[in-house]
Design an enzyme around this catalytic site. Structure first.
Site, mmCIF file in Angstrom:
data_model
loop_
_atom_site.group_PDB
_atom_site.id
_atom_site.type_symbol
_atom_site.label_atom_id
_atom_site.label_comp_id
_atom_site.label_asym_id
_atom_site.label_seq_id
_atom_site.Cartn_x
_atom_site.Cartn_y
_atom_site.Cartn_z
ATOM 1 N N ASP A 73 -27.288 -44.788 -28.959
ATOM 2 C CA ASP A 73 -26.620 -44.680 -27.895
ATOM 3 C C ASP A 73 -26.511 -45.794 -26.536
ATOM 4 O O ASP A 73 -25.821 -45.718 -25.727
ATOM 5 C CB ASP A 73 -27.440 -43.378 -27.848
ATOM 6 N N GLY A 83 -26.619 -52.065 -37.933
ATOM 7 C CA GLY A 83 -27.927 -52.357 -37.866
ATOM 8 C C GLY A 83 -27.564 -53.770 -37.791
ATOM 9 O O GLY A 83 -27.156 -54.506 -36.742
HETATM 10 O O1 RIB Z 1 -29.323 -40.522 -31.025
HETATM 11 C C1 RIB Z 1 -30.189 -40.447 -30.825
HETATM 12 C C2 RIB Z 1 -30.709 -38.607 -30.395
HETATM 13 O O2 RIB Z 1 -29.730 -38.116 -31.678
HETATM 14 C C3 RIB Z 1 -31.892 -38.158 -29.946
HETATM 15 O O3 RIB Z 1 -32.197 -38.077 -28.686
HETATM 16 C C4 RIB Z 1 -31.364 -36.214 -30.548
HETATM 17 O O4 RIB Z 1 -31.895 -35.749 -29.222
HETATM 18 C C5 RIB Z 1 -30.275 -36.822 -31.262
HETATM 19 O O5 RIB Z 1 -28.702 -35.774 -30.441
#
Ligand code: RIB
Length: 247
Positions: free
Chosen positions: A236, A206
């Site tokens: 992500d 974070g």
């Molecule tokens: O990491 C975020 C994602 O986690 C979102 O887009 C949601 O779909 C979950 O899978």
């Protein structure tokens, strides 16, 4: 990787047990850790193929991937619903997520064999814990000499029974790192996971930035401060760009 339709509700605060609150804003986004990571990876410059499954409602997911240059030849459209989430986002940008697996959970070992037959040593497979047949992917990708990057999110105890020693890079946040290692202190999380699996580990922290350990070097990097609006998929995006930098 996973493909989800994200239903995002903006709220004053995250709903408490037993509480009912109204939201005056709902957005529908394309998501799923797999889709998010693929798009980030492609935006960073890699040639990316998404593999997975969507339901009949999943066209918007394929459209957004293709718009970002991700090849969707290995995504099957099947009967039933795509994966979806219900995401609450509060005024500070914090979120909480309910995940429904849908088509993401219909991936079979045979699907894995078929898709991986198109790939070879030197290719990289990026995985998250939102699809079925993960263990088969790890075993088969390892047999082929592919590099495996694994983001064990969301964490489940059964992940620890997978052959994690075949992973080349584990990417975890502080919570997942703690759950995987049983430790809380960042350096201990990194060394415990490395000593157990002999895989490089990237730990995101974070606002404290990120740390990396591969048995030789322990590196850390601070954040670039920014105005937080919504942290959904921040990890992500980091995974996609980091994977490309690694390549
Ligand atoms: O990491 C975020 C994602 O986690 C979102 O887009 C949601 O779909 C979950 O899978």
């Amino acid at each position: 990787g996973s493909l989800n339709i994200d239903y995002v509700y903006s709220l004053d605060h995250l709903v408490l047990p037993g509480e009912t609150i109204s939201s005056n804003r709902r957005d529908i986004f394309c998501g799923g850790k797999g889709l998010n990571q693929s798009i980030a990876f492609a935006k960073a410059g890699a040639k990316v193929y998404q593999a997975g499954k969507v339901g009949q409602d999943g066209k918007l997911l394929l459209d957004v991937l293709e718009r970002h240059g991700v090849d969707c030849s290995y995504v099957q459209t099947i009967e039933g619903a795509s994966g979806h989430t219900i995401i609450q986002v509060d005024r500070k940008g914090e979120n909480s997520i309910i995940l429904y697996g849908g088509a993401n959970r219909m991936i079979t070992p045979e699907d894995v064999t078929e898709v991986l037959s198109h790939f070879t040593a030197g290719d990289v497979v990026v995985l998250q814990n939102e699809i079925s047949s993960l263990k088969e992917i790890i075993l088969q990708a390892h047999d082929k000499g592919m590099k495996i990057i694994f983001n064990p999110a969301p964490f489940e105890q059964k992940l620890l029974e997978y052959p994690l020693e075949y992973i080349d890079l584990l990417i975890v946040n502080e919570v997942e790192g703690g759950q995987c290692s049983g430790k809380t202190e960042p350096k201990e999380i990194l060394t415990t996971l490395y000593n157990r699996y002999h895989t490089a580990v990237l730990l995101t922290l974070g606002k404290e930035g990120a740390m990396y350990y591969d048995g030789d070097d322990m590196e850390s990097h601070p954040i670039y401060p920014s105005n937080v609006v919504d942290t959904t998929a921040a990890g992500d995006t980091f995974t996609g760009y980091f994977s490309n930098a690694l390549l």
